[in-house]
Design an enzyme around this catalytic site. Structure first.
Site, short mmCIF file in Angstrom:
data_model
loop_
_atom_site.label_atom_id
_atom_site.label_comp_id
_atom_site.label_asym_id
_atom_site.label_seq_id
_atom_site.Cartn_x
_atom_site.Cartn_y
_atom_site.Cartn_z
N HIS A 62 0.84 -1.20 0.00
CA HIS A 62 0.00 0.00 0.00
C HIS A 62 0.88 1.25 0.00
O HIS A 62 2.03 1.19 0.40
CB HIS A 62 -0.81 0.10 1.30
N TYR A 63 0.29 2.38 -0.38
CA TYR A 63 0.85 3.65 0.09
C TYR A 63 -0.12 4.24 1.11
O TYR A 63 -1.31 3.90 1.12
CB TYR A 63 1.18 4.62 -1.03
N GLU A 127 2.49 -0.84 4.61
CA GLU A 127 2.15 0.54 4.22
C GLU A 127 3.43 1.30 3.93
O GLU A 127 4.33 1.39 4.78
CB GLU A 127 1.38 1.25 5.35
N HIS A 169 -2.55 -3.17 -3.37
CA HIS A 169 -3.91 -3.02 -2.86
C HIS A 169 -4.90 -2.86 -4.01
O HIS A 169 -6.00 -3.41 -4.00
CB HIS A 169 -3.98 -1.80 -1.92
N ASP A 179 -3.57 2.35 -4.86
CA ASP A 179 -2.23 2.23 -4.27
C ASP A 179 -1.62 0.85 -4.46
O ASP A 179 -2.35 -0.12 -4.57
CB ASP A 179 -2.27 2.62 -2.77
ZN LIG Z 1 -4.05 0.57 0.55
#
Ligand SMILES: [Zn+2]
Length: 291
Positions: A62-63, A127, A169, A179
């Site tokens: 993810h970001y 993340e 994601h 993301d």
């Molecule tokens: Zn995400």
């Protein structure tokens, strides 16, 4: 590196600044990081048990998509947000663990891959600090990508995660998520043995499949996407969910043009990916819905 040294192991004190959100959960019990490249632990209260003891065999990238680091870490580590991830990778390459890998972190939301819908139970969520599309979408620093690679390599080895199950994601939630996006350097990860990647076919003029078309070719496209793992209806109609899945595919595998139109390059790249999957990897699931 012995795990017990994780709180004081930085080789370069000048680089080691205080974490941007000190003591966000100072009352919470800390734990020993699962990964030897995680330098810090900020425990998050937002997790549960993996459903039926499901062992994670997927890594989901993810970001954070927030304008500042502090806000992102606070959101992932504060009770009540119902959001978390196992790891956060900072722009300077530091890696913070927030949830033990054995637990089910809350990062995927409504998602599907290979017919499985409880993606939080089968995955480890990472993340990556980046402001994302809504806040200018900066490039990912090399140091940060090197850290992501090191972290993923360790998880893949320890958990036997195959390359084709290191995903975005956006791959598992194409209608909702972008993301980590088309700037994320999947090819660099693949060069280090992380993820599944083929050189994308060049974008050329020619026949395309796009929104509104109903044909056997559209059905073949949907079947191919579903075989790879995407949740897409097999209807023969190039509808909105199909366009969203093609867009997600392009963000990950053909980032030179992300337009939701299945051109020759998109189709060629998809079939090259399918051909290079291990034989036991192709999902036979073809009846998943887009949600
Ligand atoms: Zn995400």
């Amino acid at each position: 590196m012995p795990l017990s040294s994780h709180t004081s192991s930085s080789p370069d004190p000048k680089r080691r600044r205080a974490l941007p959100i000190p003591g966000v959960n100072s009352s919470m019990k800390t734990f020993t990081p699962d990964s030897s490249v995680a330098s810090d632990v900020i425990p998050s209260p937002n997790y549960g048990e993996r459903n039926k003891g499901r062992q994670p065999d997927m890594i989901l990238l993810h970001y954070t998509g927030m304008p500042d680091v502090e806000g992102a870490i606070t959101q992932l580590c504060t009770a009540g947000t119902e959001l978390s991830a196992h790891y956060i990778v900072l722009e300077d390459g530091r890696i913070v663990q927030c949830v033990p890998e054995a637990k089910r972190a809350w990062h995927a939301g409504v998602s599907t891959w290979g017919g499985e819908e409880d993606i939080n139970s089968c995955s480890i969520g990472i993340e990556i600090i980046n402001r994302g599309h809504d806040w200018g979408y900066p490039d990912f620093p090399l140091r940060q990508i090197a850290a992501v690679i090191a972290l993923c390599r360790g998880i893949m080895l320890r958990r036997k995660v195959p390359g084709h199950r290191v995903l975005a994601h956006s791959d598992v939630a194409p209608a909702r998520k972008k993301d980590p996006g088309e700037k994320f350097p999947w090819h660099s990860l693949a060069n280090s043995g992380v993820g599944h990647w083929v050189q994308p076919a060049p974008v050329i003029r020619g026949d395309t499949l796009k929104l509104g078309i109903i044909s056997d070719e559209v059905r073949d496209l949907q079947l191919a996407l579903a075989r790879y793992g995407y949740g897409v209806p097999i209807s023969g109609k190039y509808d909105n969910p199909t366009m969203e899945v093609v867009t997600a595919f392009q963000r990950h595998f053909r980032p030179a043009r992300v337009d939701g139109i299945a051109d020759r390059s998109t189709l060629t790249t998809l079939h090259a990916l399918l051909s290079s999957l291990p034989t036991d990897a192709v999902t036979t699931h073809t009846a998943v819905t887009a949600k």
